[in-house]
Design a protein around this motif. Sequence first.
Motif, PDB file in Angstrom:
ATOM      1  N   LEU A   1      -8.820   0.057   3.853  1.00 49.19           N
ATOM      2  CA  LEU A   1      -8.485   1.189   4.115  1.00 49.19           C
ATOM      3  C   LEU A   1      -8.823   2.290   3.674  1.00 49.19           C
ATOM      4  O   LEU A   1      -9.028   3.602   4.053  1.00 49.19           O
ATOM      5  CB  LEU A   1      -6.577   0.866   4.187  1.00 49.19           C
ATOM      6  CG  LEU A   1      -6.397   0.059   4.837  1.00 49.19           C
ATOM      7  CD1 LEU A   1      -5.097  -0.630   3.783  1.00 49.19           C
ATOM      8  CD2 LEU A   1      -5.761   0.408   6.258  1.00 49.19           C
ATOM      9  N   VAL A   2      -9.600   2.661   1.941  1.00 50.18           N
ATOM     10  CA  VAL A   2     -10.210   3.147   1.528  1.00 50.18           C
ATOM     11  C   VAL A   2     -11.386   4.099   2.093  1.00 50.18           C
ATOM     12  O   VAL A   2     -11.561   5.044   3.162  1.00 50.18           O
ATOM     13  CB  VAL A   2      -9.782   2.699   0.310  1.00 50.18           C
ATOM     14  CG1 VAL A   2     -10.934   3.084  -0.767  1.00 50.18           C
ATOM     15  CG2 VAL A   2      -8.774   2.861  -0.869  1.00 50.18           C
ATOM     16  N   GLN A   3     -12.013   3.026   2.930  1.00 56.67           N
ATOM     17  CA  GLN A   3     -13.373   3.123   3.026  1.00 56.67           C
ATOM     18  C   GLN A   3     -12.650   3.867   4.571  1.00 56.67           C
ATOM     19  O   GLN A   3     -13.723   4.714   4.742  1.00 56.67           O
ATOM     20  CB  GLN A   3     -13.820   1.678   3.288  1.00 56.67           C
ATOM     21  CG  GLN A   3     -15.534   1.959   4.075  1.00 56.67           C
ATOM     22  CD  GLN A   3     -16.418   0.917   5.040  1.00 56.67           C
ATOM     23  OE1 GLN A   3     -14.929  -0.119   5.356  1.00 56.67           O
ATOM     24  NE2 GLN A   3     -17.592   0.187   4.548  1.00 56.67           N
ATOM     25  N   THR A   4     -12.241   3.382   5.409  1.00 53.11           N
ATOM     26  CA  THR A   4     -12.010   3.895   6.797  1.00 53.11           C
ATOM     27  C   THR A   4     -11.287   5.046   6.151  1.00 53.11           C
ATOM     28  O   THR A   4     -10.723   5.900   7.034  1.00 53.11           O
ATOM     29  CB  THR A   4     -11.614   2.881   7.877  1.00 53.11           C
ATOM     30  OG1 THR A   4     -10.447   2.827   7.459  1.00 53.11           O
ATOM     31  CG2 THR A   4     -12.583   1.949   7.765  1.00 53.11           C
ATOM     32  N   GLY A   5     -10.808   5.873   5.364  1.00 48.79           N
ATOM     33  CA  GLY A   5      -9.866   6.771   4.982  1.00 48.79           C
ATOM     34  C   GLY A   5      -8.382   6.991   5.729  1.00 48.79           C
ATOM     35  O   GLY A   5      -7.848   7.960   5.975  1.00 48.79           O
ATOM     36  N   LYS A   6      -8.027   5.915   5.688  1.00 58.43           N
ATOM     37  CA  LYS A   6      -6.226   5.334   5.401  1.00 58.43           C
ATOM     38  C   LYS A   6      -5.521   5.442   5.027  1.00 58.43           C
ATOM     39  O   LYS A   6      -4.505   6.762   5.218  1.00 58.43           O
ATOM     40  CB  LYS A   6      -6.531   4.138   7.171  1.00 58.43           C
ATOM     41  CG  LYS A   6      -7.142   4.074   8.329  1.00 58.43           C
ATOM     42  CD  LYS A   6      -6.649   4.614   8.883  1.00 58.43           C
ATOM     43  CE  LYS A   6      -7.133   4.151  10.799  1.00 58.43           C
ATOM     44  NZ  LYS A   6      -7.180   4.674  11.767  1.00 58.43           N
ATOM     45  N   VAL A   7      -5.833   5.699   3.665  1.00 54.37           N
ATOM     46  CA  VAL A   7      -5.371   6.046   2.687  1.00 54.37           C
ATOM     47  C   VAL A   7      -6.451   6.463   1.865  1.00 54.37           C
ATOM     48  O   VAL A   7      -7.118   6.288   2.108  1.00 54.37           O
ATOM     49  CB  VAL A   7      -5.394   4.825   1.678  1.00 54.37           C
ATOM     50  CG1 VAL A   7      -3.951   4.116   2.075  1.00 54.37           C
ATOM     51  CG2 VAL A   7      -6.162   3.644   1.015  1.00 54.37           C
ATOM     52  N   THR A   8      -5.929   7.637   1.028  1.00 54.95           N
ATOM     53  CA  THR A   8      -6.914   8.748   0.059  1.00 54.95           C
ATOM     54  C   THR A   8      -6.540   7.820  -1.268  1.00 54.95           C
ATOM     55  O   THR A   8      -5.218   8.081  -1.624  1.00 54.95           O
ATOM     56  CB  THR A   8      -7.270   9.708   0.666  1.00 54.95           C
ATOM     57  OG1 THR A   8      -5.736  10.833   0.941  1.00 54.95           O
ATOM     58  CG2 THR A   8      -7.511   9.896   2.371  1.00 54.95           C
ATOM     59  N   ARG A   9      -6.744   8.413  -2.472  1.00 56.45           N
ATOM     60  CA  ARG A   9      -7.177   8.675  -3.358  1.00 56.45           C
ATOM     61  C   ARG A   9      -6.481   7.938  -3.713  1.00 56.45           C
ATOM     62  O   ARG A   9      -5.235   7.421  -4.922  1.00 56.45           O
ATOM     63  CB  ARG A   9      -5.928  10.173  -3.673  1.00 56.45           C
ATOM     64  CG  ARG A   9      -6.798  11.018  -3.456  1.00 56.45           C
ATOM     65  CD  ARG A   9      -5.748  12.118  -3.894  1.00 56.45           C
ATOM     66  NE  ARG A   9      -5.049  13.082  -4.936  1.00 56.45           N
ATOM     67  CZ  ARG A   9      -5.813  13.317  -5.897  1.00 56.45           C
ATOM     68  NH1 ARG A   9      -6.944  14.076  -5.676  1.00 56.45           N
ATOM     69  NH2 ARG A   9      -5.249  13.103  -7.190  1.00 56.45           N
ATOM     70  N   PHE A  10      -6.726   6.617  -3.540  1.00 55.08           N
ATOM     71  CA  PHE A  10      -6.173   5.109  -4.177  1.00 55.08           C
ATOM     72  C   PHE A  10      -7.100   3.889  -4.777  1.00 55.08           C
ATOM     73  O   PHE A  10      -8.042   3.332  -4.638  1.00 55.08           O
ATOM     74  CB  PHE A  10      -5.711   4.224  -2.930  1.00 55.08           C
ATOM     75  CG  PHE A  10      -4.689   2.725  -2.990  1.00 55.08           C
ATOM     76  CD1 PHE A  10      -4.000   3.884  -2.503  1.00 55.08           C
ATOM     77  CD2 PHE A  10      -5.312   1.520  -2.727  1.00 55.08           C
ATOM     78  CE1 PHE A  10      -2.865   2.422  -2.941  1.00 55.08           C
ATOM     79  CE2 PHE A  10      -4.430   0.768  -2.771  1.00 55.08           C
ATOM     80  CZ  PHE A  10      -3.073   1.085  -3.083  1.00 55.08           C
TER      81      PHE A  10
ATOM     82  N   VAL B   1       0.561  -1.006   0.243  1.00 52.89           N
ATOM     83  CA  VAL B   1       0.654  -0.188  -0.116  1.00 52.89           C
ATOM     84  C   VAL B   1       1.230   1.075  -0.237  1.00 52.89           C
ATOM     85  O   VAL B   1       0.422   1.979  -0.904  1.00 52.89           O
ATOM     86  CB  VAL B   1      -0.849  -0.030   1.188  1.00 52.89           C
ATOM     87  CG1 VAL B   1      -1.601   1.054   0.826  1.00 52.89           C
ATOM     88  CG2 VAL B   1      -1.627  -0.923   1.483  1.00 52.89           C
ATOM     89  N   LYS B   2       2.006   1.200   0.633  1.00 48.36           N
ATOM     90  CA  LYS B   2       2.888   2.258   1.092  1.00 48.36           C
ATOM     91  C   LYS B   2       3.122   2.999  -0.160  1.00 48.36           C
ATOM     92  O   LYS B   2       3.300   4.385  -0.696  1.00 48.36           O
ATOM     93  CB  LYS B   2       4.234   2.259   2.228  1.00 48.36           C
ATOM     94  CG  LYS B   2       4.459   3.535   1.995  1.00 48.36           C
ATOM     95  CD  LYS B   2       5.072   3.511   3.400  1.00 48.36           C
ATOM     96  CE  LYS B   2       5.648   4.462   3.665  1.00 48.36           C
ATOM     97  NZ  LYS B   2       5.817   5.368   3.517  1.00 48.36           N
ATOM     98  N   TYR B   3       3.295   2.268  -0.827  1.00 52.64           N
ATOM     99  CA  TYR B   3       4.791   2.554  -2.233  1.00 52.64           C
ATOM    100  C   TYR B   3       3.890   2.478  -3.121  1.00 52.64           C
ATOM    101  O   TYR B   3       4.371   2.199  -4.373  1.00 52.64           O
ATOM    102  CB  TYR B   3       6.104   1.151  -2.158  1.00 52.64           C
ATOM    103  CG  TYR B   3       6.551   2.344  -0.878  1.00 52.64           C
ATOM    104  CD1 TYR B   3       7.716   3.502  -0.951  1.00 52.64           C
ATOM    105  CD2 TYR B   3       7.120   0.859   0.051  1.00 52.64           C
ATOM    106  CE1 TYR B   3       8.436   3.597  -0.509  1.00 52.64           C
ATOM    107  CE2 TYR B   3       7.445   1.452   1.046  1.00 52.64           C
ATOM    108  CZ  TYR B   3       8.639   2.989   0.885  1.00 52.64           C
ATOM    109  OH  TYR B   3       9.278   3.397   2.252  1.00 52.64           O
ATOM    110  N   ALA B   4       2.432   1.995  -3.085  1.00 50.76           N
ATOM    111  CA  ALA B   4       1.438   1.867  -4.573  1.00 50.76           C
ATOM    112  C   ALA B   4       0.702   3.112  -5.119  1.00 50.76           C
ATOM    113  O   ALA B   4       0.185   3.150  -3.691  1.00 50.76           O
ATOM    114  CB  ALA B   4       0.822   0.983  -4.328  1.00 50.76           C
TER     115      ALA B   4
END
Length: 261
Positions: A199-208, A174-177
């Motif tokens: 992770l996307v649903q909970t906002g842990k990562v954005t624009r993914f 996730v971090k490097y993609a």
Amino acid sequence: MSSANHTPGDAPGSTAFGRTANRREQHLGPVVRRRDQMVSGTTDQRLLDTQGPSDWLHEDPWRVMRIQAEFVEGFGALAELGPAISVFGSARTAPDSPEYELGVRIGRALAEAGYAVITGGGPGAMEAANRGALEANGVSVGLGIELPFEQGMNEYVDLGVNFRYFFVRKTMFVKYAQGFVVLPGGLGTLDELFEALTLVQTGKVTRFPIVLVGTAYWGGLVDWVRDTLIAQGKASAKDEHLFHLTDDVAEAIELVTKVTR
């Protein structure tokens, strides 16, 4: 009496194990042990005593150091990778199958678009995506995992890192993609897919962006998410838009890269 005869922190009656003879304790780095939690010897002694027991290699404090080392190695290897897309799919995909060819085309198209391709480094669909990236002179990355059965890093990986722990490996994916492309796969692929969706649903990562490739394979899952999961209120209606579904390679590349562009 002057305290000049005592070192800082010492007190009359102090012992090697603690502050006073009436309260025995051990100080092992930041850890304090008392009563039946005290252990024999010192940290230095256990380090230097090569004849001592090796059980400590399998204890949780040592595992923490291994976990930390895996993060350090992964961050160090991938920090300068540049734009990348993680591609997932089954290790059991046969080399002569249409799904394997699909993986090659995906890997090639991502490399031609200027993205490194990150896979689990194994055979099947992972190998296919790495192969496509390599043949297009792109950067081909494999993040392997220690398993009871040997998979090994496929021959098309240029930069490979092997991990002991799934959760460390997942962090690297996730971090490097900048996004995920998900080819037909099994439980491991589903694990990575739903991890990313959460992770996307909970906002842990954005624009993914997350793109599922293969409508015949993924269609039933998409229907279940919409007609059961969302319909019964176990997820929000907007969660259906957390991913895209397509059969077209060009569309998949457009969808997974448009956010970063």
